[in-house]
Enzyme design. Structure first.
Site, PDB file in Angstrom:
ATOM      1  N   HIS A 234       0.806  -1.205   0.000  1.00 23.38           N
ATOM      2  CA  HIS A 234       0.000   0.000   0.000  1.00 23.38           C
ATOM      3  C   HIS A 234       0.851   1.273   0.000  1.00 23.38           C
ATOM      4  CE1 HIS A 234      -3.355   2.548  -0.184  1.00 23.38           C
ATOM      5  NE2 HIS A 234      -2.693   3.302   0.668  1.00 23.38           N
ATOM      6  N   TYR A 238       1.847   5.476  -2.484  1.00 25.19           N
ATOM      7  CA  TYR A 238       2.138   6.880  -2.189  1.00 25.19           C
ATOM      8  C   TYR A 238       3.546   7.261  -2.607  1.00 25.19           C
ATOM      9  CZ  TYR A 238      -2.306   6.601  -0.075  1.00 25.19           C
ATOM     10  OH  TYR A 238      -3.638   6.397   0.082  1.00 25.19           O
ATOM     11  N   HIS A 385      -9.194   0.805 -11.644  1.00 24.82           N
ATOM     12  CA  HIS A 385      -8.899   1.799 -10.616  1.00 24.82           C
ATOM     13  C   HIS A 385      -7.461   2.293 -10.707  1.00 24.82           C
ATOM     14  CE1 HIS A 385      -8.054   3.569  -6.728  1.00 24.82           C
ATOM     15  NE2 HIS A 385      -7.154   2.627  -6.514  1.00 24.82           N
ATOM     16  N   PHE A 386      -6.501   1.351 -10.745  1.00 20.99           N
ATOM     17  CA  PHE A 386      -5.138   1.884 -10.627  1.00 20.99           C
ATOM     18  C   PHE A 386      -4.574   2.394 -11.947  1.00 20.99           C
ATOM     19  CE2 PHE A 386      -4.118  -2.806 -10.283  1.00 20.99           C
ATOM     20  CZ  PHE A 386      -3.529  -2.944 -11.509  1.00 20.99           C
ATOM     21  N   HIS A 387      -5.248   2.150 -13.070  1.00 23.26           N
ATOM     22  CA  HIS A 387      -4.817   2.875 -14.266  1.00 23.26           C
ATOM     23  C   HIS A 387      -5.240   4.346 -14.195  1.00 23.26           C
ATOM     24  CE1 HIS A 387      -3.899  -1.083 -16.035  1.00 23.26           C
ATOM     25  NE2 HIS A 387      -3.038  -0.391 -16.755  1.00 23.26           N
ATOM     26  N   ARG A 448      -9.556 -10.191 -13.538  1.00 24.53           N
ATOM     27  CA  ARG A 448      -8.302  -9.625 -14.015  1.00 24.53           C
ATOM     28  C   ARG A 448      -7.309 -10.772 -14.184  1.00 24.53           C
ATOM     29  NH1 ARG A 448      -5.391  -7.044  -8.624  1.00 24.53           N
ATOM     30  NH2 ARG A 448      -3.749  -6.574 -10.124  1.00 24.53           N
ATOM     31  N   ARG A 449      -6.137 -10.473 -14.751  1.00 19.72           N
ATOM     32  CA  ARG A 449      -5.031 -11.428 -14.841  1.00 19.72           C
ATOM     33  C   ARG A 449      -5.442 -12.743 -15.488  1.00 19.72           C
ATOM     34  NH1 ARG A 449      -2.371 -10.609  -8.795  1.00 19.72           N
ATOM     35  NH2 ARG A 449      -1.019  -8.912  -9.408  1.00 19.72           N
TER      36      ARG A 449
END
Ligand code: HEM
Ligand SMILES: [Cu+2]
Length: 589
Positions: A234, A238, A385-387, A448-449
């Site tokens: 996580h 950041y 989300h993370f794209h 996914r994957r």
């Protein structure tokens, strides 16, 4: 871009440091290019539009994509920006430039080893592979080269931090009473967070995964390696994001024609990230059996607090930009938006990146909610989300920032600003399509994957069409992104052939409300590090203890039913953890 004639560039003032930054960027951009190639291969493969690889190699390509983009591209760009920021804001060279070159070389060597282990997966003559994805926890196992490379890379990043702290200490001796300049403050706090976060992954790699892949131990506890991974996994998000924040806070207001609204608020935000980034990682493990529900709930609560620094950032950055627009003659409630420098690719890229980050924040809230997470976990929603976050907020800010930094690192103008503008807009459009399709597909449970999620013969009722429509959207978006990457890379390559010239330097203006307006305690880095460590211990001691108590340091893994802290497991925990510690203390005493 208005040039301030007579301002020497960074490259002119600090030629050796500029060369380090350029080399770090070079590695980052090579990784971006290869990673994007892997990305388009996947996007076309899993939508069954064009299949360039056998499905058996899908995991290799996916690992290459993940590792090259979220480890090599992001972190090499980060060390470049941080080297620039610390040198520029303290206005001094590192204590020893050979040391600086050494950590960059170590990071590069580590990336090469890890990359070689991954690529070996598609070469049948070589008996090595690392199809473990960028979340490289057990039970998937990679060739030792993969973990060894990661370890070397990590050590490189640690030494980079040492380099920056030493530069700061040297500055501190000569300026005992001054406030730490904002950019240096951001670099140092981010590195404190990194040191804390990487404890988890270093323990996992050095004590479990590497010895296991070398055959020194027969098995590892998968739940333990997962938990240690997410301890790091996580906060690493950041680590990707904070250099983008650095650019948003310190460079974007300048490009918009104004000044940062509040330096103290920026400091508060970075301190909050030091405190809150790490004690939340269990929110990636809501679905893991073997971790008590209560610990998951605590992680969820901590996660919600992390909204605060992001909302503060949205407020401060937008206020700074509005100030800039009004300086440029913008008026009205929203009319000032028209006065912003939308033709400047650096500005537009960062603004679009910030907009996407807001959307990513919303889908992140969904992920963070324990009950809704059960719906989207391990579906295509998650890459959706993370794209938006790392794939756009971070990656697009880095590309836009490069357009602003590049002339100052090379004393050459950018080859084409219109192409650059088209590039950032194309990224925004491509990502809007791809990530929208991914989010919707995820809501329908498409995993996914997976190389083969064709779902042929199934008709999902979507708002606008079926799965085939989502596939087309995903593939089209991915293609636009790939084209955008090519435009970025070729624009930079062509810039190298531009004639050199002087006067390309850019000054960064002071904040409207400067550091003198903030309490001195904000600069007390030792205090914040101490509190951060205490919070991490509070969040992780019991969950890690109960995992070890339930299934042992090298146990076969947690039981496949929900765990809870019971008097029995607490007794086991005492045996597993406390007794050796007590005995060690007795020895010391
Ligand atoms: C050319 C641009 C890109 C394209 C076409 C693309 C496409 C994709 C696709 C289709 C997947 C899902 C694969 C699957 O789950 O089966 C994926 C996964 C992923 N992408 Fe991208 N992507 C691009 C850029 C990026 C960028 C810029 C980043 C980060 C900086 C990124 C990070 C990731 C990560 C971390 C994964 C997950 C890997 C895993 O599950 O282990 N991508 N990408
Ligand atoms: Cu997380």
């Amino acid at each position: 871009m208005a040039t301030e004639e007579g301002t020497p560039t960074f490259a002119t003032r600090y030629p050796e440091e500029a060369s380090v930054v350029r080399r770090a960027f070079l590695v980052a951009f090579v990784a971006l290019g290869i990673g994007a190639l892997a990305g388009i291969i996947q996007a076309l493969h899993r939508t069954n539009i064009l299949r360039l690889i056998p499905s058996a190699d899908y995991y290799t390509v996916l690992t290459l994509h993940g590792v090259l983009l979220v480890i090599v591209f992001t972190i090499f760009f980060l060390v470049g920006v941080f080297q620039w920021a610390i040198t520029r804001s303290l206005d001094r060279s590192p204590p020893n430039i050979t040391f600086t070159k050494t950590w960059l070389a170590l990071m590069s060597l580590g990336s090469l080893l890890t990359g070689a282990a991954i690529i070996s997966g598609v070469i049948s003559e070589v008996d090595a592979s690392a199809d473990v994805l960028f979340t490289f926890y057990a039970p998937l196992q990679a060739h030792p080269l993969f973990y060894a490379g990661l370890a070397v890379f990590l050590v490189g990043t640690w030494l980079a931090g040492v380099d920056w702290f030493r530069t700061w200490l040297g500055w501190r001796r000569e300026h005992p009473d001054e406030r730490i300049p904002l950019q240096a403050f951001m670099v140092l706090t981010t590195m404190i967070m990194w040191y804390i976060a990487t404890i988890g992954v270093a323990v996992s790699v050095l004590f479990f995964l590497l010895p296991w892949s070398l055959g020194f131990i027969d098995q590892v506890n998968p739940l333990l390696t997962r938990t240690l991974f997410w301890f790091f996994g996580h906060p690493v998000v950041y680590f990707w994001l904070l250099p983008a924040y650095l650019l948003w806070y310190t460079v974007m207001p300048k490009i918009a024609g104004g000044r940062l609204f509040s330096d103290p608020l920026a400091r508060v935000v970075f301190v909050l990230f030091v405190l809150l980034s790490t004690p939340v990682g269990i929110h990636h493990q809501y679905m893991d059996p073997g971790i008590a529900q209560g610990f998951k709930f605590i992680a969820m609560t901590n996660t919600m607090f992390l909204l605060l620094p992001s909302l503060l950032t949205a407020f401060t950055v937008v206020a700074s930009i509005e100030h800039g627009a009004r300086q440029r003659g913008g008026t009205g409630l929203l009319g000032w938006l028209r006065a912003l420098p939308w033709r400047d690719p650096a500005f537009t890229g960062m603004a679009l990146a910030g907009l996407m980050f807001a959307a990513g924040g919303f889908s992140g809230m969904v992920n963070a909610g324990m009950n809704i997470n059960y719906l989207v976990h391990n579906t295509l929603w998650v890459p959706g989300h993370f794209h938006l976050t790392v794939g756009t907020a971070v990656a697009l800010t880095f590309m836009a920032g490069t357009y602003w930094l590049w002339p100052q690192l090379t004393n050459r103008r950018l080859y084409s600003r219109p192409i650059a503008l088209a590039q950032v807009v194309l990224w925004f459009g491509g990502m809007a399509l791809m990530s929208n399709a991914m989010h919707v597909a995820g809501l329908f449970g498409i995993p996914r994957r997976t190389a083969e999620p064709q779902y042929q013969g199934f008709e999902f009722a979507t708002t606008f069409g079926g799965v085939s429509e989502l596939n087309i959207q995903l593939a089209l978006g991915g293609t636009l992104l790939f084209v955008s990457t090519l435009l970025f890379l070729s624009n930079l390559a062509l810039s190298l052939a531009q004639p050199t010239r002087s006067g390309l330097g850019q000054r960064l203006p002071a904040a409207l409300s400067g550091p003198e307006d903030s309490p001195r305690v904000l600069d007390n880095l030792a205090l914040w590090s101490g509190i951060a460590v205490v919070l991490v211990v509070l969040a992780y001691a019991l969950p890690l203890g109960s995992i070890i108590a339930d299934s042992g340091l090298l146990g076969p893994g947690g039981a496949a039913y929900p765990a809870a802290l019971t008097p029995d497991s607490l007794a086991g925990l005492q045996a597993a953890v406390a007794d050796p510690v007590v005995r060690a203390l007795e020895v010391v005493a």
